[in-house]
Write a protein that holds these residues in place. Structure first.
Motif, short mmCIF file in Angstrom:
data_model
loop_
_atom_site.label_atom_id
_atom_site.label_comp_id
_atom_site.label_asym_id
_atom_site.label_seq_id
_atom_site.Cartn_x
_atom_site.Cartn_y
_atom_site.Cartn_z
N ALA A 159 -18.37 -10.29 53.73
CA ALA A 159 -17.48 -10.37 52.58
C ALA A 159 -17.52 -9.07 51.80
N GLY A 160 -16.42 -8.77 51.15
CA GLY A 160 -16.38 -7.61 50.26
C GLY A 160 -15.98 -6.33 50.96
N PRO A 161 -16.02 -5.24 50.18
CA PRO A 161 -15.45 -3.98 50.64
C PRO A 161 -16.42 -3.09 51.43
N GLY A 162 -17.64 -3.53 51.72
CA GLY A 162 -18.61 -2.69 52.41
C GLY A 162 -18.08 -2.13 53.72
N LEU A 163 -18.47 -0.91 54.05
CA LEU A 163 -17.98 -0.22 55.25
C LEU A 163 -19.11 0.08 56.23
N SER A 164 -20.17 -0.74 56.20
CA SER A 164 -21.25 -0.57 57.17
C SER A 164 -21.92 -1.91 57.40
N PHE A 165 -22.65 -1.99 58.52
CA PHE A 165 -23.33 -3.22 58.90
C PHE A 165 -24.53 -2.86 59.76
N LEU A 166 -25.67 -3.50 59.49
CA LEU A 166 -26.86 -3.34 60.32
C LEU A 166 -27.01 -4.58 61.19
N ASP A 167 -26.89 -4.38 62.50
CA ASP A 167 -27.11 -5.47 63.45
C ASP A 167 -28.59 -5.43 63.82
N ASN A 168 -29.35 -6.34 63.23
CA ASN A 168 -30.79 -6.34 63.45
C ASN A 168 -31.24 -7.45 64.40
N THR A 169 -30.32 -7.94 65.24
CA THR A 169 -30.66 -8.97 66.23
C THR A 169 -30.45 -8.44 67.64
N VAL A 170 -30.82 -7.18 67.85
CA VAL A 170 -30.62 -6.54 69.15
C VAL A 170 -31.90 -6.59 69.97
N VAL A 171 -31.75 -6.42 71.28
CA VAL A 171 -32.87 -6.38 72.21
C VAL A 171 -32.99 -4.96 72.75
N SER A 172 -34.16 -4.37 72.62
CA SER A 172 -34.40 -3.00 73.05
C SER A 172 -33.97 -2.79 74.50
N GLY A 173 -33.27 -1.67 74.74
CA GLY A 173 -32.81 -1.32 76.08
C GLY A 173 -31.47 -1.90 76.47
N THR A 174 -30.91 -2.77 75.63
CA THR A 174 -29.62 -3.40 75.92
C THR A 174 -28.50 -2.58 75.32
N THR A 175 -27.42 -2.40 76.09
CA THR A 175 -26.23 -1.73 75.58
C THR A 175 -25.34 -2.76 74.92
N TYR A 176 -24.95 -2.47 73.68
CA TYR A 176 -24.05 -3.36 72.93
C TYR A 176 -22.75 -2.65 72.64
N PHE A 177 -21.66 -3.39 72.73
CA PHE A 177 -20.33 -2.90 72.43
C PHE A 177 -19.85 -3.59 71.16
N TYR A 178 -19.20 -2.82 70.28
CA TYR A 178 -18.78 -3.35 68.98
C TYR A 178 -17.32 -3.04 68.69
N VAL A 179 -16.68 -3.96 67.97
CA VAL A 179 -15.39 -3.72 67.32
C VAL A 179 -15.47 -4.39 65.95
N VAL A 180 -14.60 -3.96 65.04
CA VAL A 180 -14.54 -4.51 63.69
C VAL A 180 -13.09 -4.91 63.41
N ARG A 181 -12.92 -6.01 62.68
CA ARG A 181 -11.59 -6.45 62.24
C ARG A 181 -11.61 -6.58 60.72
N ALA A 182 -10.58 -6.08 60.08
CA ALA A 182 -10.41 -6.28 58.64
C ALA A 182 -9.76 -7.64 58.43
N VAL A 183 -10.08 -8.29 57.30
CA VAL A 183 -9.52 -9.61 57.01
C VAL A 183 -8.94 -9.62 55.59
N ASN A 184 -7.70 -10.11 55.47
CA ASN A 184 -7.12 -10.37 54.15
C ASN A 184 -6.73 -11.84 54.09
N THR A 185 -6.02 -12.25 53.05
CA THR A 185 -5.67 -13.66 52.91
C THR A 185 -4.68 -14.15 53.96
N VAL A 186 -4.01 -13.22 54.65
CA VAL A 186 -3.08 -13.60 55.70
C VAL A 186 -3.83 -13.86 57.01
#
Length: 101
Positions: A60-87
């Motif tokens: 929630a809110g206007p923040g422009l960063s995120f810490l994913d702290n549920t990762v497993v060492s040595g694993t490659t993770y792929f990420y995308v982000v989506r913005a959300v408004n009331t629509v």
């Protein structure tokens, strides 16, 4: 006669970085265009295959960063982000990956 343009979903943010460090992967992105309705937050999606991302977190809110702290060492993770408004949510951002430390 005045015509108003109805709001639309936001324009997707741009995922700027995905940086792995001990304890997690930090994502940063640029703000999205709101589509005529105020942004309410962002959705962070993660997967272990390119194009296979699923919801990891709602932020929630206007923040422009995120810490994913549920990762497993040595694993490659792929990420995308989506913005959300009331629509609704934007299309996904560009995809970035990081190998967890």
């Amino acid at each position: 006669r005045v015509f108003s343009i109805p709001p639309t979903v936001p324009v997707a943010p741009s995922l700027v970085s995905a940086v792995a460090a001990v304890g997690g992967v930090t994502l940063t992105w640029s703000g999205a265009t709101d589509g005529g309705s105020p942004l309410v937050g962002y959705r962070i999606l993660r997967g272990t295959t390119s194009g296979g991302e699923t919801l990891r977190s709602n932020q929630a809110g206007p923040g422009l960063s995120f810490l994913d702290n549920t990762v497993v060492s040595g694993t490659t993770y792929f990420y995308v982000v989506r913005a959300v408004n009331t629509v609704g949510p934007s299309v996904p951002s560009n995809e970035l990956s990081a190998v967890a430390v």
